[in-house]
Design an enzyme around this catalytic site. Structure first.
Site, PDB file in Angstrom:
ATOM      1  N   GLU A   1       0.910  -1.002   0.188  1.00 44.05           N
ATOM      2  CA  GLU A   1      -0.001  -0.316  -0.030  1.00 44.05           C
ATOM      3  C   GLU A   1       0.844   0.992  -0.223  1.00 44.05           C
ATOM      4  OE1 GLU A   1      -0.118  -2.483   2.290  1.00 44.05           O
ATOM      5  OE2 GLU A   1       0.253  -1.249   4.534  1.00 44.05           O
ATOM      6  N   ASN A   2       2.073   0.707  -0.011  1.00 43.09           N
ATOM      7  CA  ASN A   2       2.573   2.679   0.119  1.00 43.09           C
ATOM      8  C   ASN A   2       3.247   3.100  -1.481  1.00 43.09           C
ATOM      9  OD1 ASN A   2       4.856   0.136   0.313  1.00 43.09           O
ATOM     10  ND2 ASN A   2       6.636   0.666   0.065  1.00 43.09           N
TER      11      ASN A   2
END
Lengths: 231, 218
Positions: B47-48
């Site tokens: 998710e980064n």
């Protein structure tokens, strides 16, 4: 319009104590490290910092925490920082923890002229306390408001003199949304090139969102969790 | 014998389907990437801001600008793509990611999950967990059935602050595979050599036990 400033000192002119500042980065990846070191040198206090994380004890925003320069942190994850935990548990530091996707979207909304939006994230948890709930498509959502800042400080790989920015790999993270949400946005870049040298097809942040740009003096680019495999 | 963490990861890996985009949380879920069944191709989202997360880099090849959501140095696979955090959570909230695997401190029989905070003890933040559990259609929780003190983590109601409500569909523990539906846990499989009685004893929530419960094949 002249956007290029000569160094971090000129870039951060006008930032005062008690202001709200957004800082890009995820962990120590893609943080504006030159600017953070100068925020420490400026001796400001009472800052509200909006940043996904709070650095580690001796790098990133951890440096501002050590000098007790931050009054309030708005973040999604603040582990890996003992001084942070100490200040939070003792009540010296105010902390607003926000789901990561909501934090990103709140910054994007702030820059995009959207005052608020509904999201399913956090429904039924303490994040939803005091927030309006509405059902859409048979599912409850909570109202989250936009975030803006007096100054946004972002870090890019390459930038041009018109303020156009290109980020590298996962160092992009929160930087593009925060660049949009600052009343004044300062871009710290590894390489500053003359306008026209970047391919317009490859620019991530259009220069319209950037008011000041400078090439950072040095980038330590510290790695938080060095994980490797054997050859 | 109950499973170790690798056993749990191997069992969850059997749930992967060809072509899926998958988000793996920190801890046991990360191990799932090591046991993808033959003939199955999936892409891992972190998710980064990466789709196409690859293995750890060789020593000396680490890049500070290329990490996963656990802040570990990684590599990118052929065809990988980078994006900003808002786009990343658009993939998650918009249900473009087919499977989320994450750890938990507690799970309830109505599908509630608690995994981010122990009041007064551990307050590190929820990171992306609340967005992930609120949106994903298909969430598998990877966890130990009981905590170190032997107290069940498979409960009627969670006691810790919640991460999400009514979202967990499947739990894989060191003892069993459980489905969560109609307000109850349903025993689907047991770990090799683990008895049904052992699972019933270790489960604090309501558990539906069918007549025949197959052993997992790992």
């Amino acid at each position: 319009m002249k956007k290029v400033v000569k160094d971090k000192v000129e870039a951060l002119t006008g930032i005062e104590s008690n202001m709200t500042i957004m800082l890009g980065g995820f962990g120590l990846c893609g943080i504006p490290e030159n600017s953070i070191s100068h925020l420490v040198e400026m001796g400001l206090s009472g800052l509200t910092c909006i940043s996904n994380n709070a650095g580690v004890d001796d790098f990133g925003l951890g440096l501002l925490l050590q000098g007790k320069q931050i009054k309030k942190m708005i973040s999604s994850y603040v582990g890996e920082n003992d001084e942070f935990e100490r200040q939070m548990l003792s009540g010296e530091l105010e902390v607003d923890l926000i789901p990561q996707g909501s934090l990103a979207e709140r910054c994007r909304a702030g820059g995009a002229g959207i005052p608020a939006f509904f999201t399913p994230a956090g429904y039924g948890t303490e994040v939803a306390e005091g927030k309006e709930v509405r059902d859409y498509n048979g599912k409850p959502h909570i109202l989250e408001t936009a975030l803006t800042a007096d100054f946004a400080i972002v870090k890019a790989w390459k930038g041009d003199t018109a303020g156009n920015l290109i980020y590298k790999a996962t160092a992009r993270n929160f930087n593009p949304m925060m660049a949009m949400a600052g009343k004044i946005t300062i871009a710290e870049v590894e390489e500053l090139v003359p306008v026209g040298e970047l391919n317009p097809n490859e620019i991530h942040t259009p220069g319209i969102f950037v008011q000041r740009i400078f090439q950072g003096e040095k980038f330590e680019q510290r790695i938080e969790q060095r994980t490797t495999r054997q050859k | 014998m109950s499973l170790d963490k690798i056993g749990i990861a191997k069992r969850i890996a059997q749930e992967l389907c060809n072509g899926w985009y998958v988000n793996l949380g920190i801890g046991i879920p990360t191990l799932v990437a090591n046991y993808i069944p033959q003939g199955i191709e999936v892409e891992f989202q972190s998710e980064n801001g990466i789709l196409g997360m690859g293995a750890f880099p060789y020593e000396g090849d680490e890049d500070a600008d290329l990490i996963n959501a656990g802040k570990q140095t990684i590599t990118a696979t052929k065809g990988a793509v980078y994006f900003d955090s808002a786009t990343s959570f658009a993939m998650i909230r918009g249900q473009h990611v087919q499977l989320t695997v994450l750890g938990a401190m507690e799970v309830s029989q109505t599908g509630d999950i608690a995994n981010w905070k122990i009041p007064g003890k551990m307050v590190k933040g929820m990171g992306g967990a609340m967005d992930l559990v609120a949106s994903a259609d298909n969430i598998i929780v990877a966890m130990m059935h009981s905590n170190n003190a032997g107290i069940s983590k498979i409960l009627k109601e969670c006691s810790l602050p919640l991460t999400g409500v009514g979202c967990v569909k499947k739990v894989v523990t060191n003892l069993a595979v459980l489905d969560v539906k109609d307000g109850k846990f349903h025993l689907v499989e047991r770990a090799p050599g683990v008895s049904i009685e052992e699972i019933i004893t270790a489960t604090a929530g309501d558990l539906v036990v069918p007549d025949s419960v197959p052993e997992m094949s790992i």
